[in-house]
Write an enzyme that holds these catalytic residues in place. Structure first.
Site, PDB file in Angstrom:
ATOM      1  NE  ARG A  49      32.729-148.967  43.586  1.00  0.00           N
ATOM      2  CZ  ARG A  49      32.248-148.594  44.757  1.00  0.00           C
ATOM      3  NH1 ARG A  49      31.237-147.732  44.822  1.00  0.00           N
ATOM      4  NH2 ARG A  49      32.713-149.102  45.873  1.00  0.00           N
TER       5      ARG A  49
ATOM      6  CE  LYS B  15      20.927-124.713  39.108  1.00  0.00           C
ATOM      7  NZ  LYS B  15      21.098-123.713  40.189  1.00  0.00           N
TER       8      LYS B  15
ATOM      9  CE  LYS C 110      17.246-120.523  34.938  1.00  0.00           C
ATOM     10  NZ  LYS C 110      16.690-120.534  36.319  1.00  0.00           N
TER      11      LYS C 110
ATOM     12  CD  GLU D  58      15.622-116.872  37.118  1.00  0.00           C
ATOM     13  OE1 GLU D  58      15.916-118.046  37.426  1.00  0.00           O
ATOM     14  OE2 GLU D  58      16.341-116.156  36.394  1.00  0.00           O
TER      15      GLU D  58
ATOM     16  CG  ASP E 271      17.145-116.654  40.757  1.00  0.00           C
ATOM     17  OD1 ASP E 271      17.326-117.768  41.279  1.00  0.00           O
ATOM     18  OD2 ASP E 271      18.016-116.062  40.104  1.00  0.00           O
TER      19      ASP E 271
END
Length: 295
Positions: free
Chosen positions: A100, A135, A167, A200, A221
């Protein structure tokens, strides 16, 4: 991250086996005869891209170094369904105990490589390159990003120290696009560091402000395609156009990525590559009747 990250795999596998209490596999210990040998195969049950094959060897090296692991396809191979990726031989108990954990890693990495390949194919013929993001699954970033490169994508920054990425919240806290860019330049001068800076923006006006402030990498963005096209046109009219990278980002989907690529942007970053890739359906089964290990 085009080379398999062996050390990251070693650490991640150790954590996964500890989480699974692999040394206390009571089901296997109580049902599988001690000293029994077996052969097993990991087989694909759907089409996709093979990615992360070395992780299987790492799992079984930690479970039982005497297990033999043979990768039958290379990373990046196209799987047509029912392909055998890996053949293993050794203690039946060891094979079943590690099954597994090996599949968890391999299915995820093949899934990321497969989804990345779909995005890369969707923009084929344009100048746009597909990038990943941060992410990623906690603790699996290096493996996730490696799988992206296997699928034909490229890596954005590996971590917070690798690149300046201004950002929306950074810009808001700094007081605006120009102010944030100037603050970063002062920080570089103060520390003696020189790193790339990605800025951004959410609007055409912000993009123009970033260009006027000397930004050489601008992330557009969640901008509509029409606005992206406008920024691409504005860049083309500048004398320094060839030195400026434009990156599109934000809710990029397979059904929208082609239109974004055709605007003329250089890069398209896609969080879904690592946060939403479905695992590739793989199975691991014993292929021969178990036999007693030679004594």
């Amino acid at each position: 991250m085009t080379k398999f990250p062996s050390q990251a795999a070693r650490t991640a596998v150790a954590a996964a086996l500890a989480e699974d209490e692999s040394g206390q596999d009571i089901t296997t210990a109580w049902s599988v005869p001690e000293g029994m040998a077996a052969v097993a195969e990991i087989r694909a049950r759907q089409c996709g891209i093979a990615g992360g094959l070395p992780v299987v060897a790492e799992v079984f090296a930690q479970v039982d170094p005497e297990v033999t692991v043979e990768a039958l396809v290379p990373d990046g191979a196209r799987l047509t369904g029912d392909d055998v990726l890996v053949r293993l031989s050794g203690s039946a108990r060891s094979l079943i105990t590690g099954e597994r954990t090996a599949l968890n890693f391999l299915q995820r990495m093949c899934g990321i490589a497969t989804l990345t390949d779909r995005y890369v194919q969707a923009v084929a013929g344009t100048e746009a390159r597909i990038l990943d993001t941060r992410k990623t699954a906690p603790g699996l970033r290096a493996l996730d990003k490696y799988a992206v490169t296997v699928g034909g994508g490229r890596n954005h920054r590996l971590n917070l120290a690798a690149l300046v990425l201004l950002k929306e919240n950074h810009i808001a806290a700094a007081g605006g696009v120009t102010t944030a860019i100037d603050a970063v330049r002062r920080g570089m001068a103060r520390t003696g560091q020189k790193v790339e800076t990605d800025v951004e923006v959410q609007t055409v006006a912000q993009a123009v402000e970033a260009l006027d402030a000397g930004a050489r990498w601008i992330m557009l963005d969640n901008m509509p395609v029409a606005d992206i096209e406008m920024v691409v046109k504005i860049r083309a009219e500048r004398a320094d156009a060839s030195r400026i990278l434009l990156e599109a980002s934000g809710t990029v989907r397979l059904d929208s990525v082609r239109a974004i690529a055709e605007t003329g942007v250089d890069l398209i970053s896609v969080g879904a590559l690592t946060h939403s890739a479905p695992a590739l359906d793989l199975t691991m089964l014993l292929t021969t009747d178990p036999v007693p290990c030679p004594r």
